[in-house]
Design a protein around this motif. Structure first.
Motif, PDB file in Angstrom:
ATOM      1  N   MET A   1      -2.558 -16.718   4.872  1.00  0.00           N
ATOM      2  CA  MET A   1      -3.818 -16.751   4.305  1.00  0.00           C
ATOM      3  C   MET A   1      -3.575 -16.236   2.975  1.00  0.00           C
ATOM      4  O   MET A   1      -3.013 -15.569   2.417  1.00  0.00           O
ATOM      5  N   LYS A   2      -4.754 -16.940   2.016  1.00  0.00           N
ATOM      6  CA  LYS A   2      -4.763 -16.585   0.597  1.00  0.00           C
ATOM      7  C   LYS A   2      -5.851 -15.500   0.399  1.00  0.00           C
ATOM      8  O   LYS A   2      -6.714 -15.747   0.893  1.00  0.00           O
ATOM      9  N   TRP A   3      -5.512 -14.764  -0.700  1.00  0.00           N
ATOM     10  CA  TRP A   3      -6.594 -13.476  -0.890  1.00  0.00           C
ATOM     11  C   TRP A   3      -6.744 -13.742  -2.663  1.00  0.00           C
ATOM     12  O   TRP A   3      -5.715 -14.210  -3.441  1.00  0.00           O
ATOM     13  N   SER A   4      -8.002 -13.488  -3.128  1.00  0.00           N
ATOM     14  CA  SER A   4      -8.287 -13.416  -4.504  1.00  0.00           C
ATOM     15  C   SER A   4      -8.356 -12.154  -4.936  1.00  0.00           C
ATOM     16  O   SER A   4      -8.903 -11.144  -4.261  1.00  0.00           O
ATOM     17  N   GLU A   5      -7.535 -11.908  -5.930  1.00  0.00           N
ATOM     18  CA  GLU A   5      -7.200 -10.308  -6.476  1.00  0.00           C
ATOM     19  C   GLU A   5      -8.404  -9.979  -7.419  1.00  0.00           C
ATOM     20  O   GLU A   5      -8.361 -11.105  -8.419  1.00  0.00           O
ATOM     21  N   ILE A   6      -9.481  -9.273  -7.385  1.00  0.00           N
ATOM     22  CA  ILE A   6     -10.585  -9.103  -8.375  1.00  0.00           C
ATOM     23  C   ILE A   6     -10.036  -7.812  -9.038  1.00  0.00           C
ATOM     24  O   ILE A   6      -9.805  -6.914  -8.480  1.00  0.00           O
ATOM     25  N   GLY A   7     -10.003  -7.699 -10.340  1.00  0.00           N
ATOM     26  CA  GLY A   7      -9.904  -6.560 -11.135  1.00  0.00           C
ATOM     27  C   GLY A   7     -10.843  -6.359 -12.183  1.00  0.00           C
ATOM     28  O   GLY A   7     -11.241  -7.413 -12.847  1.00  0.00           O
ATOM     29  N   ILE A   8     -11.245  -5.076 -11.988  1.00  0.00           N
ATOM     30  CA  ILE A   8     -12.257  -4.618 -13.100  1.00  0.00           C
ATOM     31  C   ILE A   8     -11.408  -3.532 -13.971  1.00  0.00           C
ATOM     32  O   ILE A   8     -11.137  -2.566 -13.564  1.00  0.00           O
ATOM     33  N   LEU A   9     -11.815  -4.016 -15.315  1.00  0.00           N
ATOM     34  CA  LEU A   9     -11.184  -3.075 -16.469  1.00  0.00           C
ATOM     35  C   LEU A   9     -12.806  -2.276 -16.785  1.00  0.00           C
ATOM     36  O   LEU A   9     -13.588  -2.603 -17.168  1.00  0.00           O
ATOM     37  N   THR A  10     -12.337  -0.811 -16.306  1.00  0.00           N
ATOM     38  CA  THR A  10     -13.610  -0.154 -16.540  1.00  0.00           C
ATOM     39  C   THR A  10     -13.196   1.408 -16.977  1.00  0.00           C
ATOM     40  O   THR A  10     -12.099   1.437 -17.667  1.00  0.00           O
ATOM     41  N   SER A  11     -13.952   2.373 -16.686  1.00  0.00           N
ATOM     42  CA  SER A  11     -13.862   3.715 -16.904  1.00  0.00           C
ATOM     43  C   SER A  11     -13.307   4.569 -16.162  1.00  0.00           C
ATOM     44  O   SER A  11     -13.581   4.144 -14.610  1.00  0.00           O
ATOM     45  N   ASN A  12     -12.725   5.830 -16.470  1.00  0.00           N
ATOM     46  CA  ASN A  12     -12.351   6.665 -15.147  1.00  0.00           C
ATOM     47  C   ASN A  12     -13.550   7.075 -14.490  1.00  0.00           C
ATOM     48  O   ASN A  12     -13.566   7.249 -13.299  1.00  0.00           O
ATOM     49  N   GLU A  13     -14.852   7.370 -15.252  1.00  0.00           N
ATOM     50  CA  GLU A  13     -15.871   7.936 -14.488  1.00  0.00           C
ATOM     51  C   GLU A  13     -16.232   6.850 -13.400  1.00  0.00           C
ATOM     52  O   GLU A  13     -17.086   7.298 -12.548  1.00  0.00           O
ATOM     53  N   ALA A  14     -16.112   5.640 -13.421  1.00  0.00           N
ATOM     54  CA  ALA A  14     -16.709   4.664 -12.654  1.00  0.00           C
ATOM     55  C   ALA A  14     -15.628   4.269 -11.438  1.00  0.00           C
ATOM     56  O   ALA A  14     -16.204   3.454 -10.743  1.00  0.00           O
ATOM     57  N   ILE A  15     -14.439   5.137 -11.282  1.00  0.00           N
ATOM     58  CA  ILE A  15     -13.525   4.657 -10.239  1.00  0.00           C
ATOM     59  C   ILE A  15     -14.168   4.768  -8.992  1.00  0.00           C
ATOM     60  O   ILE A  15     -14.376   3.991  -8.094  1.00  0.00           O
ATOM     61  N   GLU A  16     -14.902   5.838  -8.651  1.00  0.00           N
ATOM     62  CA  GLU A  16     -15.508   6.008  -7.314  1.00  0.00           C
ATOM     63  C   GLU A  16     -16.582   5.102  -6.997  1.00  0.00           C
ATOM     64  O   GLU A  16     -16.540   4.535  -5.955  1.00  0.00           O
ATOM     65  N   GLU A  59      -4.008  -0.208 -21.505  1.00  0.00           N
ATOM     66  CA  GLU A  59      -3.559   0.591 -22.667  1.00  0.00           C
ATOM     67  C   GLU A  59      -4.715   1.680 -22.711  1.00  0.00           C
ATOM     68  O   GLU A  59      -4.539   2.718 -23.241  1.00  0.00           O
ATOM     69  N   GLU A  60      -6.019   1.177 -22.196  1.00  0.00           N
ATOM     70  CA  GLU A  60      -6.976   1.995 -22.307  1.00  0.00           C
ATOM     71  C   GLU A  60      -7.874   1.661 -21.117  1.00  0.00           C
ATOM     72  O   GLU A  60      -7.828   0.795 -20.663  1.00  0.00           O
ATOM     73  N   GLY A  61      -8.532   2.736 -20.575  1.00  0.00           N
ATOM     74  CA  GLY A  61      -9.730   2.515 -19.480  1.00  0.00           C
ATOM     75  C   GLY A  61      -8.820   2.347 -18.209  1.00  0.00           C
ATOM     76  O   GLY A  61      -7.515   2.862 -18.350  1.00  0.00           O
ATOM     77  N   VAL A  62      -9.450   2.117 -17.063  1.00  0.00           N
ATOM     78  CA  VAL A  62      -8.692   1.898 -15.864  1.00  0.00           C
ATOM     79  C   VAL A  62      -9.111   0.697 -15.209  1.00  0.00           C
ATOM     80  O   VAL A  62      -9.906   0.037 -15.274  1.00  0.00           O
ATOM     81  N   ILE A  63      -8.002   0.168 -14.723  1.00  0.00           N
ATOM     82  CA  ILE A  63      -8.199  -1.192 -13.779  1.00  0.00           C
ATOM     83  C   ILE A  63      -8.125  -0.844 -12.478  1.00  0.00           C
ATOM     84  O   ILE A  63      -7.487  -0.271 -11.931  1.00  0.00           O
ATOM     85  N   ILE A  64      -9.405  -1.268 -11.888  1.00  0.00           N
ATOM     86  CA  ILE A  64      -9.502  -1.367 -10.275  1.00  0.00           C
ATOM     87  C   ILE A  64      -9.293  -2.669  -9.708  1.00  0.00           C
ATOM     88  O   ILE A  64      -9.962  -3.620 -10.095  1.00  0.00           O
ATOM     89  N   LYS A  65      -8.484  -2.807  -8.920  1.00  0.00           N
ATOM     90  CA  LYS A  65      -8.141  -4.148  -8.197  1.00  0.00           C
ATOM     91  C   LYS A  65      -8.395  -4.264  -6.582  1.00  0.00           C
ATOM     92  O   LYS A  65      -8.462  -3.128  -6.119  1.00  0.00           O
ATOM     93  N   ALA A  66      -8.929  -5.114  -6.212  1.00  0.00           N
ATOM     94  CA  ALA A  66      -9.389  -5.358  -4.670  1.00  0.00           C
ATOM     95  C   ALA A  66      -8.986  -6.704  -4.211  1.00  0.00           C
ATOM     96  O   ALA A  66      -8.778  -7.579  -5.255  1.00  0.00           O
ATOM     97  N   TYR A  67      -8.995  -6.812  -2.973  1.00  0.00           N
ATOM     98  CA  TYR A  67      -8.437  -8.131  -2.482  1.00  0.00           C
ATOM     99  C   TYR A  67      -9.427  -8.843  -1.381  1.00  0.00           C
ATOM    100  O   TYR A  67     -10.104  -8.094  -0.622  1.00  0.00           O
ATOM    101  N   LEU A  68      -9.886 -10.121  -1.871  1.00  0.00           N
ATOM    102  CA  LEU A  68     -11.040 -10.653  -0.922  1.00  0.00           C
ATOM    103  C   LEU A  68     -10.539 -12.033  -0.491  1.00  0.00           C
ATOM    104  O   LEU A  68      -9.671 -12.584  -1.153  1.00  0.00           O
ATOM    105  N   PRO A  69     -10.689 -12.179   0.630  1.00  0.00           N
ATOM    106  CA  PRO A  69     -10.316 -13.518   1.504  1.00  0.00           C
ATOM    107  C   PRO A  69     -10.951 -14.602   0.709  1.00  0.00           C
ATOM    108  O   PRO A  69     -12.184 -14.761   0.274  1.00  0.00           O
ATOM    109  N   ILE A  70     -10.083 -15.615   0.438  1.00  0.00           N
ATOM    110  CA  ILE A  70     -10.525 -16.945  -0.170  1.00  0.00           C
ATOM    111  C   ILE A  70     -11.425 -17.710   0.882  1.00  0.00           C
ATOM    112  O   ILE A  70     -10.857 -18.322   1.730  1.00  0.00           O
TER     113      ILE A  70
END
Length: 311
Positions: A1-16, A59-70
């Protein structure tokens, strides 16, 4: 099965909040790439930290990655995620650069990719979180080990909000206590409470995936005879009295069940809340006081707050 990796470059405050949005959107696994991990000081016994590659981090901020089925709904799901993240500014949450990227990954890559970020960590005076795939020898006989496999549930046990909760539990849990863990996720707080001597812990989560993962983790830690994991929306339909309620959830959610917590907690019992950003601290404290609690202690770590309130 293939998945789509979504990455969001955001702030530490927005992690949760963003992690929560991704989880609710059906993400099967969350990875947080925080450059602060590269400079955190850790004891030499956790040699795995030296394996972290700076190239994996922004280099700055935080990247949050998640995996969604295609599938045919992927486009709509991604747009819904983007919209929900944009709406966080309505709650005065800094979403940083908010850059969203998509990449295709195969299932075998997804299943192991996030594990390189997860290693044994001593998070409090008593507890060390150890991934199930790592070997670890306790430093002394008083050290308490929580073995954890987050699976597809949100929560590895090493995020500041979880660490704050466990430190608060160490201060408050007594032998024989009756405890409720609201929004248990991977079950780490319930496991900690049981290992600290609680007689019974109700671990509640609305997400069926989290419920299944928490059950597996309670069995792994041999506390399943103490911890009752079940699906439930906050404290709806839950009766007391109990000695302590712990909740590592967003401030906006905590405000929704403060009165219910007050109803079921015994006099002189405790309500431990975390997942609270500094900007929301006063709002939560005011709600707790109005519900009949006294603020006993406020613990902070980075930009996060945990409140120990006494009935």
């Amino acid at each position: 099965m293939k998945w789509s990796e979504i990455g969001i470059l955001t702030s530490n405050e927005a992690i949760e909040p963003i992690s929560n949005i991704l989880h609710e959107a059906g993400a099967s696994g969350v990875v947080i790439e925080d450059p602060l991990e590269l400079i955190k000081e850790r004891e030499d016994q956790f040699g795995e930290i030296y394996q972290l590659n700076p190239d994996d981090y922004p280099e700055e901020g935080v990247i949050i990655k998640a995996y969604l089925p295609i599938n045919s709904f992927l486009g709509e799901t991604v747009e819904a995620i983007k919209s929900a993240i944009n709406n966080l500014v309505l709650f005065d949450i800094d979403i940083g650069k908010n850059k969203v990227s998509l990449a295709e990954v195969h299932e075998e890559e997804w299943a192991t990719a996030w594990k390189k970020y997860y290693y044994p960590v001593k998070i409090s005076e008593k507890f060390t979180i150890v991934p199930t795939w790592e070997e670890y020898t306790p430093g002394n006989e008083d050290e308490l080990i929580i073995e954890l496999d987050p699976g597809m549930a949100f929560g590895t046990g090493t995020h500041p909000t979880t660490v704050l909760c466990i430190q608060a539990l160490e201060r408050t849990v007594k032998q024989g206590d009756q405890i409720i863990d609201v929004g248990t996720g991977s079950g780490v707080l319930s496991i900690a409470a049981a290992k600290l001597g609680a007689a019974r812990v109700q671990a509640l989560d609305l997400d069926e995936v989290a419920v299944n993962v928490a059950r597996l983790n309670t069995e792994l830690n041999k506390v399943h005879h103490v911890v009752d994991v079940r699906q439930n929306n906050l404290l709806d339909g839950i009766d007391g009295p109990v000695d302590l309620v712990v909740a590592n959830i967003l401030a906006e959610v905590i405000l929704r069940f403060v009165d219910d917590a007050s109803r079921i907690i015994k006099k002189n019992g405790y309500f431990i809340s975390s997942g609270i950003i500094q900007q929301k601290k006063e709002i939560v404290m005011e709600a707790l006081i109005n519900a009949g609690f006294m603020i006993e202690e406020v613990i902070t770590m980075e930009d996060w707050v945990s409140i120990i309130a006494k009935k």
